[in-house]
Design a protein around this motif. Sequence first.
Motif, PDB file in Angstrom:
ATOM      1  N   GLU A  46       0.818  -1.214   0.000  1.00  0.00           N
ATOM      2  CA  GLU A  46       0.000   0.000   0.000  1.00  0.00           C
ATOM      3  C   GLU A  46       0.851   1.263   0.000  1.00  0.00           C
ATOM      4  O   GLU A  46       2.016   1.233   0.379  1.00  0.00           O
ATOM      5  CB  GLU A  46      -0.836   0.055   1.283  1.00  0.00           C
ATOM      6  CG  GLU A  46      -2.035  -0.837   1.308  1.00  0.00           C
ATOM      7  CD  GLU A  46      -2.552  -0.982   2.734  1.00  0.00           C
ATOM      8  OE1 GLU A  46      -3.600  -0.404   3.045  1.00  0.00           O
ATOM      9  OE2 GLU A  46      -1.894  -1.671   3.532  1.00  0.00           O
ATOM     10  N   SER A  47       0.189   2.372  -0.301  1.00  0.00           N
ATOM     11  CA  SER A  47       0.840   3.671  -0.291  1.00  0.00           C
ATOM     12  C   SER A  47       1.520   3.924   1.058  1.00  0.00           C
ATOM     13  O   SER A  47       0.931   3.676   2.105  1.00  0.00           O
ATOM     14  CB  SER A  47      -0.214   4.743  -0.555  1.00  0.00           C
ATOM     15  OG  SER A  47       0.404   5.986  -0.587  1.00  0.00           O
ATOM     16  N   GLY A  48       2.756   4.368   1.020  1.00  0.00           N
ATOM     17  CA  GLY A  48       3.471   4.732   2.242  1.00  0.00           C
ATOM     18  C   GLY A  48       4.240   3.590   2.891  1.00  0.00           C
ATOM     19  O   GLY A  48       4.909   3.799   3.900  1.00  0.00           O
ATOM     20  N   CYS A  49       4.198   2.373   2.312  1.00  0.00           N
ATOM     21  CA  CYS A  49       4.873   1.242   2.981  1.00  0.00           C
ATOM     22  C   CYS A  49       6.387   1.259   2.742  1.00  0.00           C
ATOM     23  O   CYS A  49       7.122   0.502   3.367  1.00  0.00           O
ATOM     24  CB  CYS A  49       4.276  -0.098   2.552  1.00  0.00           C
ATOM     25  SG  CYS A  49       4.637  -0.530   0.853  1.00  0.00           S
ATOM     26  N   GLY A  50       6.855   2.125   1.833  1.00  0.00           N
ATOM     27  CA  GLY A  50       8.302   2.270   1.670  1.00  0.00           C
ATOM     28  C   GLY A  50       8.855   1.777   0.338  1.00  0.00           C
ATOM     29  O   GLY A  50      10.080   1.700   0.179  1.00  0.00           O
ATOM     30  N   LYS A  51       8.004   1.509  -0.624  1.00  0.00           N
ATOM     31  CA  LYS A  51       8.455   0.945  -1.904  1.00  0.00           C
ATOM     32  C   LYS A  51       9.412   1.898  -2.631  1.00  0.00           C
ATOM     33  O   LYS A  51      10.504   1.508  -3.047  1.00  0.00           O
ATOM     34  CB  LYS A  51       7.249   0.638  -2.819  1.00  0.00           C
ATOM     35  CG  LYS A  51       6.194  -0.245  -2.200  1.00  0.00           C
ATOM     36  CD  LYS A  51       5.037  -0.496  -3.145  1.00  0.00           C
ATOM     37  CE  LYS A  51       4.221   0.714  -3.536  1.00  0.00           C
ATOM     38  NZ  LYS A  51       3.479   1.361  -2.434  1.00  0.00           N
ATOM     39  N   SER A  52       8.972   3.141  -2.794  1.00  0.00           N
ATOM     40  CA  SER A  52       9.823   4.095  -3.534  1.00  0.00           C
ATOM     41  C   SER A  52      11.127   4.334  -2.797  1.00  0.00           C
ATOM     42  O   SER A  52      12.182   4.491  -3.416  1.00  0.00           O
ATOM     43  CB  SER A  52       9.109   5.440  -3.714  1.00  0.00           C
ATOM     44  OG  SER A  52       7.984   5.270  -4.517  1.00  0.00           O
ATOM     45  N   THR A  53      11.051   4.353  -1.465  1.00  0.00           N
ATOM     46  CA  THR A  53      12.273   4.588  -0.691  1.00  0.00           C
ATOM     47  C   THR A  53      13.254   3.441  -0.900  1.00  0.00           C
ATOM     48  O   THR A  53      14.464   3.670  -1.012  1.00  0.00           O
ATOM     49  CB  THR A  53      11.942   4.794   0.802  1.00  0.00           C
ATOM     50  OG1 THR A  53      10.927   5.797   0.907  1.00  0.00           O
ATOM     51  CG2 THR A  53      13.156   5.239   1.570  1.00  0.00           C
ATOM     52  N   VAL A  54      12.779   2.210  -0.998  1.00  0.00           N
ATOM     53  CA  VAL A  54      13.664   1.081  -1.314  1.00  0.00           C
ATOM     54  C   VAL A  54      14.344   1.330  -2.661  1.00  0.00           C
ATOM     55  O   VAL A  54      15.579   1.265  -2.778  1.00  0.00           O
ATOM     56  CB  VAL A  54      12.890  -0.266  -1.370  1.00  0.00           C
ATOM     57  CG1 VAL A  54      13.752  -1.369  -1.974  1.00  0.00           C
ATOM     58  CG2 VAL A  54      12.411  -0.676   0.013  1.00  0.00           C
TER      59      VAL A  54
HETATM   60  N1  LIG Z   1      12.025  12.555   1.954  1.00  0.00           N
HETATM   61  C1  LIG Z   1      11.268  12.080   2.942  1.00  0.00           C
HETATM   62  N2  LIG Z   1      11.305  12.634   4.184  1.00  0.00           N
HETATM   63  C2  LIG Z   1      10.564  12.144   5.196  1.00  0.00           C
HETATM   64  N3  LIG Z   1       9.730  11.094   5.085  1.00  0.00           N
HETATM   65  C3  LIG Z   1       9.640  10.503   3.866  1.00  0.00           C
HETATM   66  C4  LIG Z   1      10.396  10.963   2.733  1.00  0.00           C
HETATM   67  N4  LIG Z   1      10.103  10.175   1.673  1.00  0.00           N
HETATM   68  C5  LIG Z   1       9.203   9.277   2.105  1.00  0.00           C
HETATM   69  N5  LIG Z   1       8.922   9.458   3.415  1.00  0.00           N
HETATM   70  C6  LIG Z   1       8.021   8.657   4.247  1.00  0.00           C
HETATM   71  O1  LIG Z   1       8.496   7.319   4.165  1.00  0.00           O
HETATM   72  C7  LIG Z   1       7.412   6.400   4.134  1.00  0.00           C
HETATM   73  C8  LIG Z   1       7.521   5.558   2.887  1.00  0.00           C
HETATM   74  O2  LIG Z   1       7.312   6.387   1.743  1.00  0.00           O
HETATM   75  P1  LIG Z   1       7.432   5.857   0.248  1.00  0.00           P
HETATM   76  O3  LIG Z   1       7.258   7.031  -0.646  1.00  0.00           O
HETATM   77  O4  LIG Z   1       8.676   5.072   0.113  1.00  0.00           O
HETATM   78  O5  LIG Z   1       6.187   4.877   0.159  1.00  0.00           O
HETATM   79  P2  LIG Z   1       5.553   4.155  -1.134  1.00  0.00           P
HETATM   80  O6  LIG Z   1       5.306   2.750  -0.740  1.00  0.00           O
HETATM   81  O7  LIG Z   1       6.393   4.413  -2.322  1.00  0.00           O
HETATM   82  O8  LIG Z   1       4.148   4.902  -1.262  1.00  0.00           O
HETATM   83  P3  LIG Z   1       3.300   5.270  -2.605  1.00  0.00           P
HETATM   84  O9  LIG Z   1       2.591   4.006  -3.025  1.00  0.00           O
HETATM   85  O10 LIG Z   1       2.346   6.305  -2.131  1.00  0.00           O
HETATM   86  O11 LIG Z   1       4.241   5.782  -3.640  1.00  0.00           O
HETATM   87  C9  LIG Z   1       6.141   7.237   4.207  1.00  0.00           C
HETATM   88  O12 LIG Z   1       5.715   7.289   5.551  1.00  0.00           O
HETATM   89  C10 LIG Z   1       6.596   8.591   3.727  1.00  0.00           C
HETATM   90  O13 LIG Z   1       5.811   9.626   4.290  1.00  0.00           O
END
Ligand SMILES: Nc1ncnc2c1ncn2[C@@H]1O[C@H](COP(=O)(O)OP(=O)(O)OP(=O)(O)O)[C@@H](O)[C@H]1O
Length: 323
Positions: A46-54
């Motif tokens: 789901e959104s926010g689980c950290g995929k893009s950050t990985v």
């Molecule tokens: N630059 C940042 N500074 C602080 N918190 C961040 C930053 N980037 C992401 N986060 C937080 O890290 C967590 C993971 O975010 P991420 O964007 O990796 O999720 P995601 O799975 O890619 O979500 P989505 O499906 O919405 O793209 C979230 O709680 C987000 O708010």
Amino acid sequence: MSNEKEPLLVVKDLKKYFHTKSGELKAVDGVSFSINRGETLGLVGESGCGKSTVGRAIIRLHEPTSGQVLMNGKNILEYKSKEEMKHLRQSMQIVFQDPYSSLNPRMNTFDLIADPARVNHLFSSEKELEDAVYDMMDTVGLTNRFAGAFPHEMDGGSRQRIGIARALILKPEFIVMDEPVSALDVSVQAQVLNLMDELQKEFKLTYLFISHDLSVVRHISDWVAVMYLGQIVEMSRYDVLFDNPMHPYTKALLSAIPIPKYGLQRERIYLKGDVPSPLNPPAGCRFAGRVPWIPKEAHEEHPELREVEPDHWVRCTCYQYKS
Ligand SMILES: Nc1ncnc2c1ncn2[C@@H]1O[C@H](COP(=O)(O)OP(=O)(O)OP(=O)(O)O)[C@@H](O)[C@H]1O
Ligand SMILES: [Mg+2]
């Protein structure tokens, strides 16, 4: 022996914590996986689980807090010199979800595709560069008449083809595809996915394919990893994960997809409550609050990602002690 099954990328215990006003946010909290050369790992959740950050931490768009990222056996997180960083920037690329916001609106197609090659001094003459750009346009299915067109004059599918061409012109080995078709109409999604598939075969590319949508991931992935609150909760070959999901979160995600074999014939599983905050994740199983049928240990112990059958990993208290 064929080298196709060698891992190109090995990620070990990757962590990315963000320092925010509200405290330390554990966006990625100990993620490990490997991807074989020429294969695709689909990363869902789901959104926010950290995929893009990985995805961003692997290619060092976000500097990881800790962990290892081995590419062809070398830990790229230790790269420091200009030469090493140049190699990293060329060999690892990313394609973003929304090509409209990631493309400079004042550049035409030709310049958008030429730009990364120019920045990296890839070609010694303008003629060589021109040939390579037109060649690349052809490869991604953009006709020459698009060369002078600007992003706003093109449809979403064509814009994403530019995004792919910009990544490919550097001849990378590995590409993070971060929700590359999520902003596109369903009919166009299939075309772009097919293109990615063809390019992967032609150039022996290795993909990390990020999506919140399991049905999209299924078309392109050899392996699938399911993420929840900064961690992988289940990972296997795509057919095993779809046919025999073990983690209740994977089961819930699968029950919601509009594919008769996986979704509609199974009972829809509704989770209770909300995803906890990555600022303060639960000490025990991070998923414990979402399902009604958990053992009491789940509140106390944080389960490990465990290989419960060959090539099938699950992070769930219910599978911790099974031999
Ligand atoms: N630059 C940042 N500074 C602080 N918190 C961040 C930053 N980037 C992401 N986060 C937080 O890290 C967590 C993971 O975010 P991420 O964007 O990796 O999720 P995601 O799975 O890619 O979500 P989505 O499906 O919405 O793209 C979230 O709680 C987000 O708010
Ligand atoms: Mg994202």
